[in-house]
Design a protein around this motif. Structure first.
Motif, PDB file in Angstrom:
ATOM      1  N   VAL A 192       0.834  -1.203   0.000  1.00  0.00           N
ATOM      2  CA  VAL A 192       0.000   0.000   0.000  1.00  0.00           C
ATOM      3  C   VAL A 192       0.868   1.252   0.000  1.00  0.00           C
ATOM      4  O   VAL A 192       0.596   2.221  -0.727  1.00  0.00           O
ATOM      5  N   ARG A 193       1.937   1.247   0.779  1.00  0.00           N
ATOM      6  CA  ARG A 193       2.830   2.414   0.780  1.00  0.00           C
ATOM      7  C   ARG A 193       3.475   2.601  -0.585  1.00  0.00           C
ATOM      8  O   ARG A 193       3.673   3.734  -1.044  1.00  0.00           O
ATOM      9  N   GLY A 194       3.790   1.491  -1.262  1.00  0.00           N
ATOM     10  CA  GLY A 194       4.356   1.586  -2.594  1.00  0.00           C
ATOM     11  C   GLY A 194       3.375   2.177  -3.591  1.00  0.00           C
ATOM     12  O   GLY A 194       3.744   3.006  -4.434  1.00  0.00           O
ATOM     13  N   ALA A 195       2.111   1.770  -3.504  1.00  0.00           N
ATOM     14  CA  ALA A 195       1.088   2.327  -4.391  1.00  0.00           C
ATOM     15  C   ALA A 195       0.908   3.814  -4.149  1.00  0.00           C
ATOM     16  O   ALA A 195       0.690   4.601  -5.087  1.00  0.00           O
ATOM     17  N   ASP A 196       1.008   4.238  -2.908  1.00  0.00           N
ATOM     18  CA  ASP A 196       0.818   5.652  -2.563  1.00  0.00           C
ATOM     19  C   ASP A 196       1.955   6.536  -3.053  1.00  0.00           C
ATOM     20  O   ASP A 196       1.840   7.765  -3.016  1.00  0.00           O
ATOM     21  N   GLN A 197       3.056   5.958  -3.493  1.00  0.00           N
ATOM     22  CA  GLN A 197       4.153   6.767  -4.011  1.00  0.00           C
ATOM     23  C   GLN A 197       3.802   7.421  -5.343  1.00  0.00           C
ATOM     24  O   GLN A 197       4.423   8.409  -5.733  1.00  0.00           O
ATOM     25  N   ASP A 198       2.789   6.878  -6.020  1.00  0.00           N
ATOM     26  CA  ASP A 198       2.332   7.489  -7.263  1.00  0.00           C
ATOM     27  C   ASP A 198       1.278   8.549  -6.934  1.00  0.00           C
ATOM     28  O   ASP A 198       0.295   8.266  -6.244  1.00  0.00           O
ATOM     29  N   ASP A 199       1.482   9.764  -7.420  1.00  0.00           N
ATOM     30  CA  ASP A 199       0.595  10.877  -7.065  1.00  0.00           C
ATOM     31  C   ASP A 199      -0.852  10.614  -7.462  1.00  0.00           C
ATOM     32  O   ASP A 199      -1.788  10.890  -6.690  1.00  0.00           O
ATOM     33  N   ILE A 200      -1.067  10.096  -8.659  1.00  0.00           N
ATOM     34  CA  ILE A 200      -2.434   9.890  -9.135  1.00  0.00           C
ATOM     35  C   ILE A 200      -3.125   8.802  -8.326  1.00  0.00           C
ATOM     36  O   ILE A 200      -4.282   8.957  -7.916  1.00  0.00           O
ATOM     37  N   MET A 201      -2.439   7.699  -8.079  1.00  0.00           N
ATOM     38  CA  MET A 201      -3.046   6.626  -7.292  1.00  0.00           C
ATOM     39  C   MET A 201      -3.374   7.109  -5.882  1.00  0.00           C
ATOM     40  O   MET A 201      -4.423   6.770  -5.319  1.00  0.00           O
ATOM     41  N   ARG A 202      -2.493   7.908  -5.313  1.00  0.00           N
ATOM     42  CA  ARG A 202      -2.729   8.433  -3.970  1.00  0.00           C
ATOM     43  C   ARG A 202      -3.927   9.391  -3.957  1.00  0.00           C
ATOM     44  O   ARG A 202      -4.774   9.334  -3.064  1.00  0.00           O
ATOM     45  N   GLU A 203      -4.010  10.272  -4.949  1.00  0.00           N
ATOM     46  CA  GLU A 203      -5.126  11.213  -5.018  1.00  0.00           C
ATOM     47  C   GLU A 203      -6.445  10.488  -5.254  1.00  0.00           C
ATOM     48  O   GLU A 203      -7.472  10.831  -4.657  1.00  0.00           O
ATOM     49  N   LEU A 204      -6.426   9.497  -6.130  1.00  0.00           N
ATOM     50  CA  LEU A 204      -7.643   8.758  -6.429  1.00  0.00           C
ATOM     51  C   LEU A 204      -8.151   8.026  -5.191  1.00  0.00           C
ATOM     52  O   LEU A 204      -9.355   8.044  -4.887  1.00  0.00           O
ATOM     53  N   ARG A 205      -7.249   7.420  -4.451  1.00  0.00           N
ATOM     54  CA  ARG A 205      -7.662   6.703  -3.245  1.00  0.00           C
ATOM     55  C   ARG A 205      -8.208   7.655  -2.186  1.00  0.00           C
ATOM     56  O   ARG A 205      -9.159   7.314  -1.475  1.00  0.00           O
ATOM     57  N   ALA A 206      -7.629   8.839  -2.102  1.00  0.00           N
ATOM     58  CA  ALA A 206      -8.097   9.812  -1.114  1.00  0.00           C
ATOM     59  C   ALA A 206      -9.518  10.257  -1.386  1.00  0.00           C
ATOM     60  O   ALA A 206     -10.220  10.707  -0.462  1.00  0.00           O
ATOM     61  N   ARG A 207      -9.979  10.136  -2.616  1.00  0.00           N
ATOM     62  CA  ARG A 207     -11.326  10.559  -2.985  1.00  0.00           C
ATOM     63  C   ARG A 207     -12.356   9.440  -2.871  1.00  0.00           C
ATOM     64  O   ARG A 207     -13.538   9.656  -3.144  1.00  0.00           O
ATOM     65  N   LEU A 208     -11.922   8.262  -2.466  1.00  0.00           N
ATOM     66  CA  LEU A 208     -12.882   7.187  -2.236  1.00  0.00           C
ATOM     67  C   LEU A 208     -13.775   7.538  -1.047  1.00  0.00           C
ATOM     68  O   LEU A 208     -13.369   8.289  -0.154  1.00  0.00           O
TER      69      LEU A 208
END
Length: 293
Positions: A192-208
């Motif tokens: 999960v921390r590795g996925a969050d290193q990508d800005d778009i993936m992190r932003e998309l998850r934050a909007r869930l």
């Protein structure tokens, strides 16, 4: 609900045991008296996990997608410990990003490790579980319950292992073997921390929507998995709210299709050419192991 079983003297196999869920699960099971057989691709990490356990343990370096290797591991576990009572198919990798631009090798590898690896693990150890009237726990994910854009490989693999485990349960129940599915939301692991290193993936998850937009601590989730193993539960939920998702899952594909389209449109040209390999330290270990062959 099944009665809890004393884990003292039980032999438990955990795949993907070098780090994250697998490593902490091994420690907590060992503290309850279980004997641990650890399987993974990182021998040094596995050796460290095994050395820190309270009771008997040994580790095996093997790729869960390799049937011959896993069959060998099953035989060696039997020779060393005499039996197998529980198998936890936990090994997993992930990638993300738009399917059209995805790395086809990474995409395929997610399916291989998560889905085929779970089945290979089950095939290798099923004779031993039949002999012990044991328990097979397949770790799935919230991704098995609800689809998500930018996660096509991971959602497909986790939906697949959920269906595999449900089918297997019906086949082997008459032999005394119980089969469970474990569900986890976003949990604080290297993946999960590795996925969050990508800005778009992190932003998309934050909007869930809440509570699926949070990262949950690892310890309580693993405690719930341990309790599920003790009860040999058909379903194990790493976070309390995941149980409730089962009752609404039929509505989720349509909802995600509508909302997801709107959310993905927000990123516009930022998605063009986006390509992510396997994420986190576990993903790096998998890529290195394959490169070294």
């Amino acid at each position: 609900m099944s009665a809890s079983r004393n884990l003292a003297g039980q032999v438990v196999v955990v795949t993907g045991a070098a780090r994250g869920v697998g490593a902490l699960l091994a420690r907590k099971l060992s503290a309850r008296g279980a004997t641990l057989a650890l399987v993974g691709l990182e021998p040094d990490e596995l050796r460290g996990v095994a050395a820190a356990l309270h009771g008997p343990a040994h580790h095996w370096h093997a790729d869960v997608t390799d049937h011959e290797a896993m069959a060998r591991v099953a035989g060696e576990v039997k020779d060393r410990f005499g039996k197998v009572d529980v198998v936890v198919a936990n090994a997993g990798v992930a990638t993300g990003g738009p399917f059209a631009d995805s790395d086809p090798v990474a995409w395929k590898r997610v399916i291989e490790v998560n889905l085929i690896g779970g089945a290979v693990t089950g095939r290798a150890f099923l004779p031993l579980l039949t002999a012990s009237r044991g328990y097979f726990l397949q770790i799935a994910s919230l991704a098995a319950i609800t689809p998500a854009p930018m996660m096509t490989a991971y959602c497909a693999s986790k939906s697949g292992v959920e269906a595999f485990a449900h089918s297997l349960r019906a086949e082997v129940g008459h032999r005394g073997v119980r089969v469970g599915v474990g569900y986890l939301s976003w949990t604080d692991t290297d993946m999960v921390r590795g996925a969050d290193q990508d800005d778009i993936m992190r932003e998309l998850r934050a909007r869930l929507p809440w509570p699926s937009n949070k990262t949950y601590p690892l310890g309580p989730a693993v405690d719930r998995i341990v309790a599920g193993i003790e009860r040999r539960s058909a379903h194990v939920y790493g976070q309390w709210w995941l149980r409730g998702m089962q009752s609404v899952r039929g509505y989720l594909p349509g909802l995600i299709g509508t909302v997801g389209r709107r959310e993905i449109r927000r990123f516009g040209d930022r998605l063009d050419g986006m390509r992510i390999g396997l994420v986190g330290a576990g993903g790096e270990a998998d890529e290195k192991a394959r490169a070294d062959r």
